[in-house]
Scaffold this active site. Structure first.
Site, PDB file in Angstrom:
ATOM      1  N   ASP A  91       0.839  -1.199   0.000  1.00  0.00           N
ATOM      2  CA  ASP A  91       0.000   0.000   0.000  1.00  0.00           C
ATOM      3  C   ASP A  91       0.877   1.253   0.000  1.00  0.00           C
ATOM      4  O   ASP A  91       2.047   1.195   0.395  1.00  0.00           O
ATOM      5  CB  ASP A  91      -0.889   0.034   1.245  1.00  0.00           C
ATOM      6  CG  ASP A  91      -1.861  -1.132   1.281  1.00  0.00           C
ATOM      7  OD1 ASP A  91      -2.176  -1.671   0.203  1.00  0.00           O
ATOM      8  OD2 ASP A  91      -2.282  -1.493   2.403  1.00  0.00           O
TER       9      ASP A  91
HETATM   10  N1  URA Z   1      -1.381  -6.052   3.591  1.00  0.00           N
HETATM   11  C1  URA Z   1      -1.844  -4.786   3.705  1.00  0.00           C
HETATM   12  O1  URA Z   1      -2.894  -4.542   4.272  1.00  0.00           O
HETATM   13  N2  URA Z   1      -1.107  -3.804   3.161  1.00  0.00           N
HETATM   14  C2  URA Z   1       0.065  -4.013   2.526  1.00  0.00           C
HETATM   15  O2  URA Z   1       0.704  -3.054   2.056  1.00  0.00           O
HETATM   16  C3  URA Z   1       0.527  -5.323   2.424  1.00  0.00           C
HETATM   17  C4  URA Z   1      -0.204  -6.344   2.964  1.00  0.00           C
END
Ligand code: URA
Length: 247
Positions: free
Chosen positions: A109
């Site tokens: 993310d």
């Molecule tokens: N899970 C998440 O919620 N965010 C990420 O960036 C990676 C795995």
């Protein structure tokens, strides 16, 4: 790998990431490139990419059909290849590498940090991200509230997300208990916001998330956020291993 074509010297060097085609012309003029023990003839010189020995300033430029990079993704950057508004991880690479058409093997993310692999090898990417290949990804997270043993058991059993999506079994460990806790979670899939959604179901929202491992490959802790480096062949292979002996 078999390569039946001869390549132009400038294409070979640009493909290796050592210099752009425009730079190659200047480097050849400056006598800084040697091919098979002699000064390079020109950018159009034809070479066998697998057998030619090409040197730039005395350093061998090796042929690699694909590029495999490890990056320490910083927060605030998208792990996509382009975006009209935000900076992407490709913006952190030099033009010679961007031109190779690299893409992330698994996403993080925008606000997440840590280990991100970039490659131009589609099969490799598929192996890293396909849940069927069972490559576990490890994340260090900070949570609001401390997960309980029941929460860990729920992750181990395979959770159901708020929209009914079923998750494969994972492993949640508490590293430092407290009002905000530091935990480690290992999962073998990459559903959208999966870790955050799993912890939200458990009522312990994620405050920060950093990926530290993919399979048996660990993030090189010498890489500062935003930095990257090419992986050795051995490192690239480690990211194809499952990474856990048992859950
Ligand atoms: N899970 C998440 O919620 N965010 C990420 O960036 C990676 C795995």
């Amino acid at each position: 790998m078999f390569c039946l074509e001869l390549w132009r010297l400038d294409k070979f060097i640009a493909f290796s990431g050592a210099a752009s085609r425009r730079e190659v012309r200047l480097l050849i003029k400056a006598g800084r490139i040697q091919v098979d023990g002699r000064a390079a003839g020109g950018p159009e010189q034809k070479i066998d990419p697998q057998t030619a020995s090409v040197y730039l300033d005395g350093q061998r430029i090796s042929f690699s059909a694909h590029v495999y990079l490890m990056m320490n993704k910083p927060a605030g950057v998208l792990s996509s290849t382009e975006d009209a508004r935000d900076r992407t991880v490709l913006d952190l690479l030099p033009e010679t590498l961007r031109k190779r058409g690299l893409f992330p093997a698994g996403r993080l993310d925008k606000d997440s940090e840590g280990l991100l692999l970039l490659t131009d090898d589609g099969d490799y990417c598929h192996h890293v991200i396909s849940p069927r290949k069972n490559v576990f990804k490890c994340y260090e997270i900070e949570t609001m509230g401390c997960p309980t043993p029941e929460d860990c058991a729920a992750v181990a059993a395979g959770m159901t997300l708020e929209d009914g999506t079923a998750c494969r079994p994972g492993r949640l460990e508490i590293l430092e208990a407290g009002q905000t806790a530091r935990c480690r979670i290992r999962i073998s899939e990459g559903k959208f916001h999966q870790v955050k959604r799993m912890l939200a179901v458990l009522g312990k929202p994620v405050l920060s998330l950093r990926r530290t491992e993919i399979g048996a490959l660990h993030l090189d802790e010498n890489l500062k956020p935003g930095a990257y480096r090419e992986m050795t062949a051995e490192e690239a292979q480690l990211a194809l291993q499952t990474g856990v002996s048992s859950l």
